[in-house]
Scaffold this motif. Sequence first.
Motif, PDB file in Angstrom:
ATOM      1  N   GLY A 224     -15.731  17.964 -17.221  1.00  0.00           N
ATOM      2  CA  GLY A 224     -17.000  19.407 -17.609  1.00  0.00           C
ATOM      3  C   GLY A 224     -15.393  20.059 -17.610  1.00  0.00           C
ATOM      4  O   GLY A 224     -15.265  21.338 -17.094  1.00  0.00           O
ATOM      5  N   GLN A 225     -14.320  19.545 -17.469  1.00  0.00           N
ATOM      6  CA  GLN A 225     -12.326  21.125 -17.893  1.00  0.00           C
ATOM      7  C   GLN A 225     -12.886  21.164 -19.254  1.00  0.00           C
ATOM      8  O   GLN A 225     -13.473  20.654 -20.238  1.00  0.00           O
ATOM      9  CB  GLN A 225     -12.303  19.837 -18.146  1.00  0.00           C
ATOM     10  N   ASP A 226     -12.198  22.639 -18.859  1.00  0.00           N
ATOM     11  CA  ASP A 226     -12.683  23.236 -20.223  1.00  0.00           C
ATOM     12  C   ASP A 226     -10.907  25.119 -20.253  1.00  0.00           C
ATOM     13  O   ASP A 226     -11.276  25.700 -19.499  1.00  0.00           O
ATOM     14  CB  ASP A 226     -13.979  24.485 -20.599  1.00  0.00           C
ATOM     15  N   ALA A 227     -10.580  24.221 -21.136  1.00  0.00           N
ATOM     16  CA  ALA A 227      -9.022  25.365 -20.751  1.00  0.00           C
ATOM     17  C   ALA A 227      -8.772  26.082 -21.615  1.00  0.00           C
ATOM     18  O   ALA A 227      -7.416  26.637 -21.563  1.00  0.00           O
ATOM     19  CB  ALA A 227      -7.579  23.619 -21.018  1.00  0.00           C
ATOM     20  N   ALA A 228      -9.950  26.387 -22.549  1.00  0.00           N
ATOM     21  CA  ALA A 228      -9.744  27.674 -23.463  1.00  0.00           C
ATOM     22  C   ALA A 228      -9.506  28.982 -22.642  1.00  0.00           C
ATOM     23  O   ALA A 228      -8.299  29.310 -23.539  1.00  0.00           O
ATOM     24  CB  ALA A 228     -11.035  28.039 -23.916  1.00  0.00           C
TER      25      ALA A 228
ATOM     26  N   ARG B 129       0.308  10.104 -13.544  1.00  0.00           N
ATOM     27  CA  ARG B 129       0.128  10.099 -12.069  1.00  0.00           C
ATOM     28  C   ARG B 129       0.459  12.035 -11.823  1.00  0.00           C
ATOM     29  O   ARG B 129       0.946  12.266 -10.929  1.00  0.00           O
ATOM     30  CB  ARG B 129       1.546   9.867 -11.324  1.00  0.00           C
ATOM     31  N   SER B 130       0.593  12.722 -13.430  1.00  0.00           N
ATOM     32  CA  SER B 130       0.006  14.156 -13.177  1.00  0.00           C
ATOM     33  C   SER B 130      -1.271  14.559 -12.980  1.00  0.00           C
ATOM     34  O   SER B 130      -1.770  14.168 -14.383  1.00  0.00           O
ATOM     35  CB  SER B 130       1.691  14.252 -13.269  1.00  0.00           C
ATOM     36  N   ALA B 131      -1.486  15.661 -12.133  1.00  0.00           N
ATOM     37  CA  ALA B 131      -2.322  16.573 -12.936  1.00  0.00           C
ATOM     38  C   ALA B 131      -2.094  17.529 -13.813  1.00  0.00           C
ATOM     39  O   ALA B 131      -1.173  17.499 -14.219  1.00  0.00           O
ATOM     40  CB  ALA B 131      -2.601  17.343 -11.868  1.00  0.00           C
ATOM     41  N   PRO B 132      -3.864  17.815 -14.662  1.00  0.00           N
ATOM     42  CA  PRO B 132      -3.209  18.208 -16.012  1.00  0.00           C
ATOM     43  C   PRO B 132      -2.338  19.663 -15.792  1.00  0.00           C
ATOM     44  O   PRO B 132      -3.265  20.298 -14.972  1.00  0.00           O
ATOM     45  CB  PRO B 132      -5.095  18.069 -17.425  1.00  0.00           C
ATOM     46  N   TYR B 133      -2.289  20.416 -17.493  1.00  0.00           N
ATOM     47  CA  TYR B 133      -2.531  22.211 -17.574  1.00  0.00           C
ATOM     48  C   TYR B 133      -1.014  22.844 -16.390  1.00  0.00           C
ATOM     49  O   TYR B 133      -0.731  23.481 -17.475  1.00  0.00           O
ATOM     50  CB  TYR B 133      -3.982  22.450 -17.052  1.00  0.00           C
ATOM     51  N   GLY B 134      -0.608  22.311 -15.539  1.00  0.00           N
ATOM     52  CA  GLY B 134       0.211  22.565 -14.543  1.00  0.00           C
ATOM     53  C   GLY B 134       1.776  22.273 -15.176  1.00  0.00           C
ATOM     54  O   GLY B 134       2.215  23.018 -14.664  1.00  0.00           O
ATOM     55  N   ASN B 135       1.630  21.239 -15.279  1.00  0.00           N
ATOM     56  CA  ASN B 135       3.240  20.477 -16.352  1.00  0.00           C
ATOM     57  C   ASN B 135       2.896  19.781 -17.087  1.00  0.00           C
ATOM     58  O   ASN B 135       1.293  19.506 -17.458  1.00  0.00           O
ATOM     59  CB  ASN B 135       4.057  20.188 -15.226  1.00  0.00           C
ATOM     60  N   ASN B 136       3.982  18.933 -18.501  1.00  0.00           N
ATOM     61  CA  ASN B 136       2.822  18.398 -19.136  1.00  0.00           C
ATOM     62  C   ASN B 136       2.736  17.231 -19.015  1.00  0.00           C
ATOM     63  O   ASN B 136       2.577  16.283 -20.351  1.00  0.00           O
ATOM     64  CB  ASN B 136       3.605  19.133 -20.914  1.00  0.00           C
ATOM     65  N   ARG B 137       3.511  16.651 -17.939  1.00  0.00           N
ATOM     66  CA  ARG B 137       3.331  15.408 -18.573  1.00  0.00           C
ATOM     67  C   ARG B 137       2.078  14.293 -18.364  1.00  0.00           C
ATOM     68  O   ARG B 137       2.531  12.831 -19.398  1.00  0.00           O
ATOM     69  CB  ARG B 137       3.811  15.110 -16.773  1.00  0.00           C
TER      70      ARG B 137
ATOM     71  N   GLN C 116      -5.925  28.769 -22.430  1.00  0.00           N
ATOM     72  CA  GLN C 116      -4.844  29.058 -23.913  1.00  0.00           C
ATOM     73  C   GLN C 116      -4.234  27.765 -24.061  1.00  0.00           C
ATOM     74  O   GLN C 116      -3.325  27.497 -24.502  1.00  0.00           O
ATOM     75  CB  GLN C 116      -3.525  30.079 -23.981  1.00  0.00           C
ATOM     76  N   SER C 117      -5.057  26.786 -23.735  1.00  0.00           N
ATOM     77  CA  SER C 117      -4.768  24.662 -23.613  1.00  0.00           C
ATOM     78  C   SER C 117      -5.563  24.431 -24.429  1.00  0.00           C
ATOM     79  O   SER C 117      -6.902  25.010 -24.095  1.00  0.00           O
ATOM     80  CB  SER C 117      -4.343  25.128 -22.347  1.00  0.00           C
ATOM     81  N   LYS C 118      -5.073  23.376 -24.822  1.00  0.00           N
ATOM     82  CA  LYS C 118      -6.845  21.839 -25.651  1.00  0.00           C
ATOM     83  C   LYS C 118      -6.572  21.367 -23.422  1.00  0.00           C
ATOM     84  O   LYS C 118      -6.203  21.026 -23.772  1.00  0.00           O
ATOM     85  CB  LYS C 118      -6.052  20.942 -25.942  1.00  0.00           C
ATOM     86  N   THR C 119      -8.551  21.194 -23.913  1.00  0.00           N
ATOM     87  CA  THR C 119      -8.727  20.498 -22.357  1.00  0.00           C
ATOM     88  C   THR C 119      -8.291  19.212 -22.834  1.00  0.00           C
ATOM     89  O   THR C 119      -9.123  18.546 -23.558  1.00  0.00           O
ATOM     90  CB  THR C 119     -10.302  20.499 -22.811  1.00  0.00           C
ATOM     91  N   LEU C 120      -7.308  17.842 -21.940  1.00  0.00           N
ATOM     92  CA  LEU C 120      -6.988  17.272 -21.736  1.00  0.00           C
ATOM     93  C   LEU C 120      -8.568  16.136 -21.682  1.00  0.00           C
ATOM     94  O   LEU C 120      -8.285  15.156 -21.979  1.00  0.00           O
ATOM     95  CB  LEU C 120      -5.680  17.238 -21.050  1.00  0.00           C
TER      96      LEU C 120
END
Lengths: 114, 96, 129, 129
Positions: free
Chosen positions: C61-65, C20-28, C68-72
Amino acid sequence: MTSTSFIEINGREIALDKDGYLVQLADWDEDVATSLASEEQITLDPAHWEVINLLRVFYNRHQMSPANRALVNLVKRDLGPDKGKSIYLMKLFRGSPAKTASKISGLPKPENCL
Amino acid sequence: MSCLHTVNRSPDSKLLESCLRVINADDAILFIEDGVYHCASKISLQAIVETVKVYGLREDMLARATLSTALDRVEPVDTSRFVELCSEHDKVVSWF
Amino acid sequence: MTENANTAKPAKSRITFISRSAPYGNNRANLCLDMALASAVFEQDVNYVFLDDGVYQLLKGQDAAAIQSKTLGNALETLALYGIENVYADQQSLKKRGINRAELLPGMQLIDSDAVAKLIESADTVFNL
Amino acid sequence: MKFSIVIYAAPYSSESAATALRFARSLIEQGHELYRLFFFGDGVHNASKLTVVAQDEINLQQQWSELIEQHDIDSVICVSSALRRGVLDQTEADRHELGSASAYESSEVAGLGQLIDATLHSDRVVNFG
């Protein structure tokens, strides 16, 4: 810091952690793979290489090292059902194929979570 | 098969809304932690269909001064009753 | 896994994950995925549902580089390889956020709230985060 | 009845870890079995022993450890969550050559397989986060 050992490959000193994984993932090349394989008493032939190359593509895309189940399915999907079998991969990469093959392919050490 | 849902955030969070969208008519809701602010809210409780039983964790209601203002529909329960509710329902889904 | 001789239980349980959580802002989102992949490795019967902000994980199209994160999104593409075929996105959550099917990673089955309720009802255990 | 409890929340940041502790105590008092505690994500901080708390406040980590020891509870800290957050038992501290352990001995650092095992062997899995 984790204690390291070194292997010399083509005049380069390559650092390994105490479990034999590369300390610097960027050190990996095909000669390094050959050397890492020989540490596992494995001589790489084309059948190994196609799995290694597949694993590296997988890692670059997904940024994770696959568990055995995922590796089998990955090989099945990309190299065909004859090769996408645990028994086939275990013959190539002794022990846990995902772990051994990931190590030789220069993927990060698993966190022991799975 | 009935299910106990715990909800631990206040009405502003829309957490209850999410829970209510996927709840079954014979389920129950237990408000805990900041969730107990729903216990005195007519709007919150009206959104819950009549067949769903509503509980509030007594210790959290006490702490937040919502025990005396709770609406009749809410049954305050202590932690030991929380445990019993878990065993009386087939499973527990935590909303947090 | 440790087997306990006096607790004869089926070796398989049905687990529904609600992410239920969006990626990146927290680790859920990552915790939920890790649990699901582990369940698949131990051959459990897994349902994976994206609900509420969780549907943001599915955007192509996510790119979390750059953070400094892996792209979920790229990690989610491996669900099928782990044998997790029952992957669902809640239609209403998508609609509310103005997300079209074309913007989603492939392999998602769109379902309505009633279907999510059924996946909760039919599960032995639900992880919801 | 057999329960397992999963804790995602760090102590003090939210109430959830305290709620979980009260829940765990209560179920044991009522004669139920606590099959496993599983600390995941920020929840691993509940097993940290390198903590100091004001004298007139409760030390949650210590209370967890006392409960675990008193009732011989199987308590697991997720390894990948724990390593990132510096909550290490002696085995992990030695393995990574990081000196001393920071986790209470009452908990064991292990993988997510222990969580899946808990879902198989418990009648109820209750999550706190």
